[in-house]
Design a protein around this motif. Structure first.
Motif, PDB file in Angstrom:
ATOM      1  N   SER A 134      69.289  46.183 124.875  1.00  0.00           N
ATOM      2  CA  SER A 134      69.784  45.021 125.610  1.00  0.00           C
ATOM      3  C   SER A 134      68.809  43.848 125.572  1.00  0.00           C
ATOM      4  N   GLU A 135      67.679  43.996 124.874  1.00  0.00           N
ATOM      5  CA  GLU A 135      66.685  42.930 124.814  1.00  0.00           C
ATOM      6  C   GLU A 135      66.787  42.192 123.493  1.00  0.00           C
ATOM      7  N   ALA A 136      66.432  40.919 123.510  1.00  0.00           N
ATOM      8  CA  ALA A 136      66.494  40.098 122.316  1.00  0.00           C
ATOM      9  C   ALA A 136      65.323  39.127 122.308  1.00  0.00           C
ATOM     10  N   VAL A 137      64.769  38.878 121.132  1.00  0.00           N
ATOM     11  CA  VAL A 137      63.697  37.898 120.964  1.00  0.00           C
ATOM     12  C   VAL A 137      64.011  37.060 119.726  1.00  0.00           C
ATOM     13  N   VAL A 138      63.308  35.927 119.594  1.00  0.00           N
ATOM     14  CA  VAL A 138      63.467  35.031 118.451  1.00  0.00           C
ATOM     15  C   VAL A 138      62.140  34.964 117.714  1.00  0.00           C
ATOM     16  N   THR A 139      62.198  35.069 116.387  1.00  0.00           N
ATOM     17  CA  THR A 139      60.966  35.045 115.597  1.00  0.00           C
ATOM     18  C   THR A 139      60.295  33.675 115.682  1.00  0.00           C
ATOM     19  N   ASP A 140      58.947  33.691 115.582  1.00  0.00           N
ATOM     20  CA  ASP A 140      58.214  32.436 115.608  1.00  0.00           C
ATOM     21  C   ASP A 140      58.253  31.785 114.217  1.00  0.00           C
ATOM     22  N   ARG A 141      57.470  30.758 114.038  1.00  0.00           N
ATOM     23  CA  ARG A 141      57.541  30.010 112.776  1.00  0.00           C
ATOM     24  C   ARG A 141      57.052  30.819 111.589  1.00  0.00           C
ATOM     25  N   ASP A 142      56.294  31.890 111.833  1.00  0.00           N
ATOM     26  CA  ASP A 142      55.840  32.763 110.746  1.00  0.00           C
ATOM     27  C   ASP A 142      56.717  34.005 110.604  1.00  0.00           C
ATOM     28  N   GLY A 143      57.819  34.071 111.370  1.00  0.00           N
ATOM     29  CA  GLY A 143      58.717  35.211 111.264  1.00  0.00           C
ATOM     30  C   GLY A 143      58.311  36.410 112.098  1.00  0.00           C
ATOM     31  N   ASN A 144      57.308  36.271 112.964  1.00  0.00           N
ATOM     32  CA  ASN A 144      56.830  37.400 113.758  1.00  0.00           C
ATOM     33  C   ASN A 144      57.650  37.571 115.035  1.00  0.00           C
ATOM     34  N   PHE A 145      57.751  38.819 115.486  1.00  0.00           N
ATOM     35  CA  PHE A 145      58.409  39.124 116.751  1.00  0.00           C
ATOM     36  C   PHE A 145      57.707  40.332 117.365  1.00  0.00           C
ATOM     37  N   ILE A 146      57.869  40.506 118.692  1.00  0.00           N
ATOM     38  CA  ILE A 146      57.269  41.647 119.381  1.00  0.00           C
ATOM     39  C   ILE A 146      58.125  42.033 120.577  1.00  0.00           C
ATOM     40  N   PHE A 147      58.278  43.345 120.779  1.00  0.00           N
ATOM     41  CA  PHE A 147      58.879  43.929 121.979  1.00  0.00           C
ATOM     42  C   PHE A 147      57.776  44.750 122.642  1.00  0.00           C
ATOM     43  N   PRO A 148      57.163  44.253 123.717  1.00  0.00           N
ATOM     44  CA  PRO A 148      55.956  44.896 124.254  1.00  0.00           C
ATOM     45  C   PRO A 148      56.219  46.101 125.158  1.00  0.00           C
ATOM     46  N   SER A 149      57.474  46.343 125.584  1.00  0.00           N
ATOM     47  CA  SER A 149      57.694  47.421 126.568  1.00  0.00           C
ATOM     48  C   SER A 149      59.058  48.056 126.351  1.00  0.00           C
ATOM     49  N   LEU A 150      59.085  48.991 125.416  1.00  0.00           N
ATOM     50  CA  LEU A 150      60.304  49.738 125.134  1.00  0.00           C
ATOM     51  C   LEU A 150      60.108  51.190 125.553  1.00  0.00           C
ATOM     52  N   ALA A 151      61.098  51.735 126.243  1.00  0.00           N
ATOM     53  CA  ALA A 151      61.032  53.153 126.598  1.00  0.00           C
ATOM     54  C   ALA A 151      61.095  53.993 125.327  1.00  0.00           C
ATOM     55  N   PRO A 152      60.369  55.108 125.263  1.00  0.00           N
ATOM     56  CA  PRO A 152      60.413  55.946 124.066  1.00  0.00           C
ATOM     57  C   PRO A 152      61.823  56.414 123.758  1.00  0.00           C
ATOM     58  N   GLY A 153      62.152  56.478 122.483  1.00  0.00           N
ATOM     59  CA  GLY A 153      63.476  56.938 122.069  1.00  0.00           C
ATOM     60  C   GLY A 153      63.890  56.300 120.766  1.00  0.00           C
ATOM     61  N   PHE A 154      65.123  56.575 120.353  1.00  0.00           N
ATOM     62  CA  PHE A 154      65.683  56.021 119.126  1.00  0.00           C
ATOM     63  C   PHE A 154      66.409  54.712 119.442  1.00  0.00           C
ATOM     64  N   TYR A 155      66.214  53.723 118.582  1.00  0.00           N
ATOM     65  CA  TYR A 155      66.802  52.411 118.781  1.00  0.00           C
ATOM     66  C   TYR A 155      67.490  51.941 117.511  1.00  0.00           C
ATOM     67  N   ARG A 156      68.426  51.019 117.708  1.00  0.00           N
ATOM     68  CA  ARG A 156      69.045  50.314 116.594  1.00  0.00           C
ATOM     69  C   ARG A 156      68.545  48.874 116.621  1.00  0.00           C
ATOM     70  N   ILE A 157      67.888  48.456 115.551  1.00  0.00           N
ATOM     71  CA  ILE A 157      67.383  47.092 115.456  1.00  0.00           C
ATOM     72  C   ILE A 157      68.466  46.248 114.803  1.00  0.00           C
ATOM     73  N   MET A 158      68.888  45.219 115.522  1.00  0.00           N
ATOM     74  CA  MET A 158      69.983  44.373 115.073  1.00  0.00           C
ATOM     75  C   MET A 158      69.457  42.979 114.743  1.00  0.00           C
TER      76      MET A 158
END
Length: 941
Positions: free
Chosen positions: A748-772
């Motif tokens: 349910s979380e979403a971020v936008v890449t910076d000008r160099d294309g980098n992104f970070i999710f700093p606090s995800l519960a352990p488990g399997f995810y689908r990156i969209m």
């Protein structure tokens, strides 16, 4: 077989005995101030999609008029047909209330519980509740099998899953297949659109679609239906529904702290006298830790709004904490320890539960609560000790004490109670509840009738026989939750075949057991016997036949009532999926034995529900019939009661709920009561809500405006979290530059890449995810180098998981399957059958409904040829793919020119192929072996 049949006869016989010997009992004392009893059979046994109505009798036991607000708690996904509202009862008066609901098509098999409660607006301690069992039967679905439905989707996300249609009959059929989404803005398509299946044959069905970007609901329902043509009409042959949880397309900043959600609501009520009363409420509920083991809930609301007609509210403050080992209750709420001692005593107090002692085998608790309204000073306290027996079974000792201060009408009293309680698992699908209690009191009594007991045995056998047997008795000198009360019931539902079910039920009540005129001016006795036949007519149709035998008399001379009623009724209905209806005509012979009056009356009850989408739902009820119904009747109501409700999400921000009800017509044809309720909710930014409520009846109109703000309470910093960091790059550029402003979603979380294309999710519960990856943010025709969506496991700990997502131009692979030229060298045996596969109006030489597959190590995609024999795979990842054509559907003796091959797709490629259908070459081989002899009939050689 004999054992099962013997068990069936035993249960049926036991139910009949209880029907014949049941004694009546509506309790004189149950709870405080208001008494509620179920008039309907004590349980319903039903298939999904059915609508049902439960009748309750509510009696105001106080000496003043009270407005009661009713509430129904249904299992998740169940829907009310008749909206809950409020009603006024004079002192010592009774009324019949209806709870009508629909069981959803996907309701799970087993016993579900419905809780109906009423509570005084003026004094929350005047309250009562009843629990009702609904047994949902299993329904076999053999025609449609869903293979890989998505469990959750993001709003705006495309999806694809497979289903399999099986012709389980014994005749060949041509099926037309359609798919629809309850959200009309979210398109869905089933392919192939038609398929011919012989007996026992099956076919794969591909369902593709996209969830609307602005979808605001929580669940989307995708329904797949196969129809057939029969006698010039279209009939449903098979249907299945897939429920998909939809996560709204909102951007949320990752939060390193665990958040306890809460809301603050500020309201202003405009009362009928023109005054404005402000109030507030701050409430929250959630967990305090990442494991979800420590729960906290609270509510603080006030001040009193005590002169409002509809929106009366009492200030209330409470807080509860729960963990695996400890539970704490504080403030204004119901307290209790067991049904016979103190069950639901509302006041201001506290309670403690020690849930796990002696290795989890023992638990104990205590509570203290006292009256907070000041009208009758009382105090309750109690404690329990429980020993677990495993498998949800236990034995428990309850001890309680109740004290009531003296008033002008009653002396001071003290009641000491204890009970021994047990719950035992008697089978895989059955349980037994037992409780015995006694009272020691200083109240004056005529005899020592100070004990109580409670028995409830219910379950379902392997033969799908559902049963429930119960009895509750409280003596005239027992002063617990029940007092001077006797109630017994029996209910059994027996299948008489695959589509026929017999139901038998009986219940009996008595109050004022010792005929004490000082406690009550009546001693009520009631008996109710009911029988039903439920017949499934298939294709959603059902038919029920019912008989009710009801009597009610006063055993205290001189009697105030002596009434009897026999009713016969029929219920016919159909479940269409989104549209469901039922009609129930009832015919009744009624007798007032005190006055000699008798009536033969009728009424008709209609119920309709329509749920075309998550954004719109409608329900309607209508009861009409004779105005000559005797006032003592609880089974058949006066004519022309009707009403309904509408839920309409007009836009993603605005929601309307409207409800109207008319209670009936009196003997002189005057309207009794009308009530109209409107709730309009507008969702603003940052999950803030503005709500307008309007309530109106024949006497008053009032308004309330509320503003709700979410407040997230930070509790502890997340420790068992994972970190995902990555970079989105242009893989077609040798320099692999980063791509800015690309939307990356994880859960349910979403971020936008910076000008160099980098992104970070700093606090995800352990488990399997689908990156969209949001397709709009990378542009049409582009896709990921990895299989999409990208699956990844996130492990907890300080070490981040790193990834690189390459974006490339997608490829297009299209083609056509061509028939041989008619009359050419390719014509031969089976050509007629092959020509039959060509669809009328299609391109010459085309063939439809052939499955084409592209596969590689990590992904497989399939398409079906259309009416022109064409197929297309768009936005395919570049690389090496294996192409395969499935021969299912080709007539015998024919093959594809190319059955399979490897293809290479480069970024941006558009590759086309034409695959011809050719006759198979046959080789006939003669084997020179053996001898040939002849013989004549009746002759030997």
């Amino acid at each position: 077989m004999n054992a099962r049949r013997g068990g069936r006869y035993f249960l049926a016989g036991l139910a009949v005995i209880l029907l014949l010997e049941a004694h009546s009992s509506f309790a004189q004392f149950r709870g405080r101030g208001v008494e509620m009893q179920v008039v309907s059979p004590i349980q319903i046994v039903s298939e999904p999609s059915r609508m049902h109505t439960i009748s309750f009798r509510v009696t105001n036991r106080t000496n003043r008029q009270e407005r009661f607000r009713e509430e129904a708690v249904l299992p998740k996904g169940w829907n009310l047909v008749i909206p809950m509202t409020s009603f006024v009862l004079p002192p010592q008066a009774s009324t019949a209330r209806l709870l009508s609901f629909q069981i959803p098509i996907n309701a799970r098999e087993g016993t579900e519980k419905i809780v109906y409660s009423v509570q005084s607006d003026r004094d929350p301690s005047i309250r009562d509740r009843a629990e009702y069992d609904v047994v949902v039967l299993p329904v076999a679905k053999t025609d449609f099998l869903v293979e890989n439905p998505p469990s959750s989707l993001m709003a705006g996300e495309e999806f694809e899953f497979a289903a399999r249609l099986v012709n389980s009959g014994n005749i060949p059929r041509m099926f037309q297949i359609k798919a629809r989404n309850t959200d009309t803005n979210s398109p869905v398509l089933a392919a192939p659109s038609e398929v011919f299946l012989g007996p026992g044959e099956g076919a794969a069905v591909s369902v593709t679609g996209k969830i609307d970007q602005k979808f605001q609901g929580t669940v989307a329902v995708i329904q797949i239906t196969a129809t057939i043509e029969k006698d010039g009409r279209t009939e449903d042959a098979a249907s299945t529904a897939v429920l998909v949880e939809v996560v709204p397309a909102v951007f949320r900043k990752p939060e390193p702290y665990h958040i306890l959600p809460s809301t603050l609501t500020v309201s202003a009520t405009r009362t009928a006298d023109g005054s404005t009363k402000p109030s507030f409420e701050w409430e929250g509920s959630g967990t305090l830790d990442e494991e979800g083991e420590k729960e906290l809930s609270f509510s603080f609301k006030g001040p009193d709004v005590d002169d409002s007609y509809f929106f009366t509210r009492t200030d209330e403050y409470w807080m509860n904490y729960s963990s695996r080992s400890l539970g704490i209750l504080m403030g204004d709420q119901p307290y209790g320890i067991s049904p016979l001692t103190v069950y639901s005593s509302y006041g201001r107090g506290f309670g403690v539960d020690f849930k796990s002692m002696a290795g989890g085998k023992l638990s104990a608790g205590l509570f203290y609560v006292r009256d907070r309204m000041g009208e009758e000073e009382w105090m309750d306290r109690g404690l329990y000790v429980q020993r677990s027996l495993g498998d949800d079974s236990f034995i428990r000792l309850n001890v309680a004490q109740s004290e009531t201060k003296a008033t002008d009408k009653k002396p001071e009293s003290e009641d000491k109670l204890w009970s021994l309680e047990a719950r035992l698992r008697t089978g895989k699908n059955s349980d037994l509840e037992l409780e015995y209690g006694r009272t020691s009191t200083d109240r004056p009594s005529a005899k020592d009738d100070n004990d109580a007991y409670r028995i409830l045995w219910r379950g379902m056998t392997e033969g799908k026989i559902s049963y429930s047997l119960g009895k509750t008795h409280a003596g005239a000198d027992y002063w617990g939750y029940f007092h001077s009360y006797d109630y017994e019931n029996a209910s059994v539902s027996i299948p008489l075949g695959a589509r026929l079910r017999l139901g038998i039920a009986a219940s009996g009540y008595e109050n004022n057991l010792d005929l004490r005129s000082g406690e009550s001016n009546v001693a009520t006795s009631e008996n109710l016997v009911q029988a039903t036949l439920d017949y499934d007519l298939q294709n959603g149709w059902f038919l029920m036949l019912g008989f009710d035998d009801f009597e009610r008399l006063d055993r205290l001379a001189p009697a105030n009532f002596d009434y009897a009623e026999k009713s016969y009724w029929v219920r016919l209905g159909r479940n269409f999926g989104q549209l469901n209806w039922s009609v129930e005509p009832r015919f009744s012979d009624q007798y007032n034995r005190l006055t000699g009056e008798s009536e033969s009356v009728w009424n008709m009850n209609f119920l309709v529900s329509y749920f075309p989408s998550p954004n719109l739902s409608l329900s309607l009820f209508w009861n009409l019939g004779d105005n000559d119904v005797l006032s003592e009747s609880y089974l058949l109501r006066g004519s022309s009661s009707f009403g309904g409700s509408i839920f309409w999400r007009m836009s993603p921000q605005l929601t309307l709920t409207l409800a109207y009800s008319r209670s009936g017509i009196s003997d002189n044809a005057e309207l009794l009561t009308n009530q109209f309720d409107l709730i309009a909710t507008y969702e603003m930014k940052e999950d803030r809500f503005l709500t307008l409520e309007v309530s109106k009846d024949d006497f008053e109109t009032e308004y309330r405006l509320s503003y709700q703000v979410p407040i997230g309470i930070k509790t502890v910093k997340k420790t068992n979290v994972g970190i995902l960091r990555g970079r989105v790059i242009d893989s077609m550029d040798p320099a692999k530059p980063g791509l800015p402003d690309v939307v990356v979603r994880v859960g349910s979380e979403a971020v936008v890449t910076d000008r160099d294309g980098n992104f970070i999710f700093p606090s995800l519960a352990p488990g399997f995810y689908r990156i969209m990856i949001d397709p709009k943010s990378i542009g049409y025709g582009f896709t990921t180098v990895q299989k999409y969506p990208i699956s990844l496991e996130i492990a907890g700990g300080p070490k981040p998981v790193s990834m690189e997502i390459g974006i490339t131009k997608g490829a297009i692979f299209r083609g056509r399957i061509a028939l041989p030229e008619q009359g050419g060298s390719d014509a031969g045996e089976g050509a007629a059958g092959l020509r039959e596969l060509a669809v009328s109006g299609a391109k010459p030489g085309s063939i439809a409904h052939i499955l084409v597959e592209l596969s590689r190590d990590d992904q497989t995609v399939r398409r079906s040829t259309d009416m022109n024999g064409e197929f297309v795979f768009d936005n395919i990842r570049p690389g090496s793919w294996n192409l395969k054509f499935y021969e299912a559907g080709l007539p015998a003796g024919y093959r594809f020119e190319t059955e399979s091959k490897s293809i290479e797709l480069a970024p941006g490629d558009v590759v086309e192929i034409v695959n011809r259908v050719l006759p198979k070459k046959r080789t006939i081989q003669f084997i020179d072996s053996g001898t040939v002899t002849t013989s004549s009939s009746g002759r030997k050689k």
